[in-house]
Design an enzyme around this catalytic site. Structure first.
Site, PDB file in Angstrom:
ATOM      1  N   ASP A  73     -20.669  26.633 -14.375  1.00 16.96           N
ATOM      2  CA  ASP A  73     -19.750  27.514 -14.049  1.00 16.96           C
ATOM      3  C   ASP A  73     -18.659  27.687 -12.437  1.00 16.96           C
ATOM      4  OD1 ASP A  73     -21.896  27.608 -12.891  1.00 16.96           O
ATOM      5  OD2 ASP A  73     -22.821  29.532 -12.317  1.00 16.96           O
ATOM      6  N   HIS A 285      -6.182   0.962  -8.800  1.00 17.82           N
ATOM      7  CA  HIS A 285      -6.688   2.266  -8.410  1.00 17.82           C
ATOM      8  C   HIS A 285      -8.878   2.193  -7.664  1.00 17.82           C
ATOM      9  CE1 HIS A 285      -2.657   4.520  -9.715  1.00 17.82           C
ATOM     10  NE2 HIS A 285      -2.926   4.064  -8.526  1.00 17.82           N
ATOM     11  N   ASP A 302      -6.004   2.475   0.756  1.00 12.81           N
ATOM     12  CA  ASP A 302      -4.475   3.552   0.537  1.00 12.81           C
ATOM     13  C   ASP A 302      -5.689   4.847   0.719  1.00 12.81           C
ATOM     14  OD1 ASP A 302      -2.913   4.513  -0.298  1.00 12.81           O
ATOM     15  OD2 ASP A 302      -2.835   2.827  -2.820  1.00 12.81           O
ATOM     16  N   ASP A 314       1.139   9.071   1.842  1.00 10.66           N
ATOM     17  CA  ASP A 314       0.369   7.587   1.497  1.00 10.66           C
ATOM     18  C   ASP A 314       0.634   6.360   2.106  1.00 10.66           C
ATOM     19  OD1 ASP A 314      -0.724   5.974  -0.725  1.00 10.66           O
ATOM     20  OD2 ASP A 314       0.952   6.818  -2.626  1.00 10.66           O
ATOM     21  N   HIS A 395       2.876  -4.065 -10.533  1.00  8.09           N
ATOM     22  CA  HIS A 395       3.483  -1.850 -10.217  1.00  8.09           C
ATOM     23  C   HIS A 395       4.140  -1.932  -9.484  1.00  8.09           C
ATOM     24  CE1 HIS A 395       2.168  -2.800  -5.506  1.00  8.09           C
ATOM     25  NE2 HIS A 395       1.629  -3.032  -5.616  1.00  8.09           N
ATOM     26  N   HIS A 399       7.660   4.759  -4.608  1.00  5.69           N
ATOM     27  CA  HIS A 399       7.678   6.325  -5.532  1.00  5.69           C
ATOM     28  C   HIS A 399       7.928   6.718  -4.491  1.00  5.69           C
ATOM     29  CE1 HIS A 399       3.761   7.415  -3.822  1.00  5.69           C
ATOM     30  NE2 HIS A 399       2.907   6.165  -4.383  1.00  5.69           N
ATOM     31  N   HIS A 406       2.741  10.877  -6.204  1.00  7.53           N
ATOM     32  CA  HIS A 406       3.697  10.506  -7.299  1.00  7.53           C
ATOM     33  C   HIS A 406       4.443  11.872  -7.478  1.00  7.53           C
ATOM     34  CE1 HIS A 406       1.006   6.910  -8.446  1.00  7.53           C
ATOM     35  NE2 HIS A 406       1.491   6.670  -7.037  1.00  7.53           N
ATOM     36  N   GLU A 430       5.504  -0.041  -0.721  1.00  7.12           N
ATOM     37  CA  GLU A 430       4.313  -0.693  -1.120  1.00  7.12           C
ATOM     38  C   GLU A 430       3.924  -1.586  -1.800  1.00  7.12           C
ATOM     39  OE1 GLU A 430       1.261   1.527  -3.234  1.00  7.12           O
ATOM     40  OE2 GLU A 430       3.184   3.037  -3.636  1.00  7.12           O
ATOM     41  N   TYR A 434      -2.578  -9.606  -5.328  1.00  6.27           N
ATOM     42  CA  TYR A 434      -3.776  -9.588  -5.833  1.00  6.27           C
ATOM     43  C   TYR A 434      -3.815 -10.616  -6.083  1.00  6.27           C
ATOM     44  CZ  TYR A 434      -1.502  -4.849  -4.900  1.00  6.27           C
ATOM     45  OH  TYR A 434      -0.802  -3.690  -4.359  1.00  6.27           O
ATOM     46  N   ARG A 452      -2.564  -5.293  -0.393  1.00  3.61           N
ATOM     47  CA  ARG A 452      -1.347  -4.029  -0.063  1.00  3.61           C
ATOM     48  C   ARG A 452      -0.528  -3.544   1.587  1.00  3.61           C
ATOM     49  NH1 ARG A 452      -2.786  -1.768  -3.996  1.00  3.61           N
ATOM     50  NH2 ARG A 452      -3.883   0.084  -3.329  1.00  3.61           N
ATOM     51  N   GLU A 454       1.627  -0.595   2.798  1.00  2.00           N
ATOM     52  CA  GLU A 454       2.214   0.532   2.024  1.00  2.00           C
ATOM     53  C   GLU A 454       2.758   2.008   3.556  1.00  2.00           C
ATOM     54  OE1 GLU A 454       0.199   3.227  -0.304  1.00  2.00           O
ATOM     55  OE2 GLU A 454       1.791   3.900  -1.411  1.00  2.00           O
TER      56      GLU A 454
HETATM   57  N1  GLY Z   1      -2.251   5.662  -3.480  1.00  6.22           N
HETATM   58  C1  GLY Z   1      -0.916   5.344  -4.889  1.00  6.22           C
HETATM   59  C2  GLY Z   1      -0.581   4.790  -4.803  1.00  6.22           C
HETATM   60  O1  GLY Z   1      -0.364   4.368  -2.934  1.00  6.22           O
HETATM   61  O2  GLY Z   1       0.795   4.886  -4.924  1.00  6.22           O
HETATM   62 MN    MN Z   2       2.043   4.815  -3.012  1.00  8.43          MN
HETATM   63 MN    MN Z   3      -1.329   4.621  -1.393  1.00 10.18          MN
END
Ligand code: GLY
Ligand code: MN
Ligand code: MN
Length: 490
Positions: A73, A285, A302, A314, A395, A399, A406, A430, A434, A452, A454
């Protein structure tokens, strides 16, 4: 409309007749002053008009979506569908089960917001309904209050069916299918031609996504503010890094510190925070965040604050946990930074979305070749038959970003992946490299390093603006910034 209303739980004892007579008595009347309009209300009106022009003869049905059960619930914290938020200006947790209907008319569309206004205190909902009742979840808006907030004509949700059925045989109806399965089912039943209707609905979904590709001035300001709030969260994390190291399971500590600031300054985190120390940075992720934060490792953070308006940042920074990059870490970091700078330089009005990736990935491939990782030349790897470099950056580089992290995901390929960048668009840049601890192709001194960087880039008339540029990016600047926050002077 949401999933079927929860049953009254067995643990709730029955209400006596004398309680029911007593409970509505002696409350302050509800305020008669109306709230100020939402800052987004005027902008949302212009967006509705732009959408209406695309479908001049159609009745457009855009639900907010209902509450979703997390377990038993208990519901997930509510968030409206992004398309609904964009067209109404409503954010935070507004408004479960609401449905925006744009009705075609000779003078453009007439918009009505159907929602569940607050029940009078004489209603059982007031005290007995744990999902919607005032005693359980707080005072809801009246029709007049919601109208004042949004500038929309408002009507009770109980009138939706009659409205949807009106002239249904002579009116084209389109519904945002993914927002609320019950409203979709109802519209399908009223239309009775589901196969063709699904195509009509997809066109609406695409249009709603594409409407968000170019941000208006209000949205650009929200994105700036989301980035500024996120920077505060990053600074708080750095200040608390020694504590994260000391406590063990420090990734959770980092996630918690950032989450505290996201909830304090905004609505929430815009997506699950990735707090990835050491080799965890190589899991793209990584949201389990249950590892240690150890002296000598890097922390890839991130994270983004989502404001009450639902616009989110982001941002990723990769930080040396002890405040100093090792030579090996710096090598990888500098390569990623060079790739990012190439990507940001390519993010110009008139360039394509793909140009940004091309510029960044060429730098990544150059360094992978230099370090002896690629089995072919960088040029061959970047060719259609290659792709070997993707082992170390699987990746994309960018985006769209906005109400969704996204953002604009239903936009057509020609307008997104192959689309031209236009002033007002906000994209991430970004790149990353890796190098997993288990990757035998990687020189030993580089194994376990993942980086990374970004940033959130607003395309402008004459170039771009780095909305997250308040956070340092070069290795030297990162070290100096960390030293300042950690109170170190060496
Ligand atoms: N944090 C998800 C991305 O960078 O797309
Ligand atoms: Mn991103
Ligand atoms: Mn990100």
């Amino acid at each position: 409309m949401s999933e079927p209303q929860q049953k009254i739980p067995n643990r709730q004892s029955p209400f006596s007749e004398s309680f029911k007579a007593f409970i509505p008595e002696a409350w302050e009347p509800y305020p008669t002053d109306l709230p100020d309009p939402l800052a987004a209300a005027q902008w949302a009106k212009a967006r509705r008009e732009a959408l209406g022009e695309l479908f001049p003869a159609a009745r457009l049905v855009i639900p907010a979506g209902g509450l979703k059960v997390r377990s038993n619930d208990t519901d997930y914290r509510y968030r409206p569908h992004s398309g609904f938020a964009h067209l109404t200006g409503l954010g935070t947790d507004r408004e479960p089960d609401a449905v925006l209907v744009l009705e075609p008319s000779d003078a453009g569309h007439e918009a009505t917001l159907f929602f569940q206004p607050r029940a009078p205190r004489t209603d059982r909902q007031f005290y007995a309904d744990a999902r919607y009742g005032e005693m359980w979840v707080g005072q809801r808006d009246s029709l007049d209050e919601m109208a004042a907030l949004t500038g929309l004509h408002c009507a009770p949700i109980s009138e939706l069916t009659t409205h949807l059925e009106k002239n249904a045989d002579t009116t084209q109806i389109r519904v945002l299918r993914e927002a609320d399965s019950q409203v979709t089912a109802q519209v399908d039943q009223i239309r009775g031609t589901v196969a063709e209707a699904t195509t009509l609905d997809e066109e609406l979904s695409v249009a709603l996504s594409e409407l968000r590709l170019v941000k208006d001035a209000y949205e650009a300001d929200q994105m700036r503010a989301a980035c500024a709030a996120t920077a505060v969260g990053f600074e708080a994390v750095v200040r608390d890094l020694p504590e994260a190291v000391r406590r063990g399971r420090g990734e959770r500590w980092v996630e918690g510190i950032f989450g505290l600031h996201a909830r304090h300054q905004g609505n929430a985190v815009g997506y699950d925070t990735i707090a990835a120390a050491g080799d965890h940075a190589n899991t793209l992720h990584w949201i389990g965040n249950d590892g240690d934060v150890a002296d000598g490792d890097l922390l890839l953070l991130d994270a983004g604050v989502e404001l009450d308006s639902l616009y989110t940042a982001d941002i990723t920074r990769t930080l040396p946990i002890n405040g100093r990059f090792s030579p090996a870490q710096r090598r990888v970091y500098d390569a990623v930074l060079e790739a990012q700078e190439a990507g940001i330089a390519a993010a110009q009005p008139g360039a394509t979305f793909g140009d940004v990736h091309k510029a960044a990935i060429a730098v990544v491939a150059k360094y992978l070749e230099q370090w002896g990782l690629l089995p072919v030349t960088a040029q061959e790897s970047l060719g259609d038959e290659g792709g070997h470099h993707r082992r170390w950056m699987v990746h994309g580089t960018s985006h769209h970003l906005g109400i969704d992290v996204h953002d604009c995901a239903q936009a057509r390929t020609e307008n997104y992946r192959e689309g031209v960048l236009r002033p007002g668009m906000v994209i991430t840049v970004e790149p990353g490299i890796y190098l997993k601890a288990t990757d035998l192709l990687v020189p030993e001194e580089l194994r376990g390093i993942g980086v990374r960087i970004e940033d959130d880039i607003l395309i402008t008339e004459d170039g771009n603006e780095n909305l997250s540029g308040m956070l340092p990016r070069t290795a030297d600047d990162v070290e100096a910034w960390m030293a300042g926050l950690l109170g170190r002077r060496d």
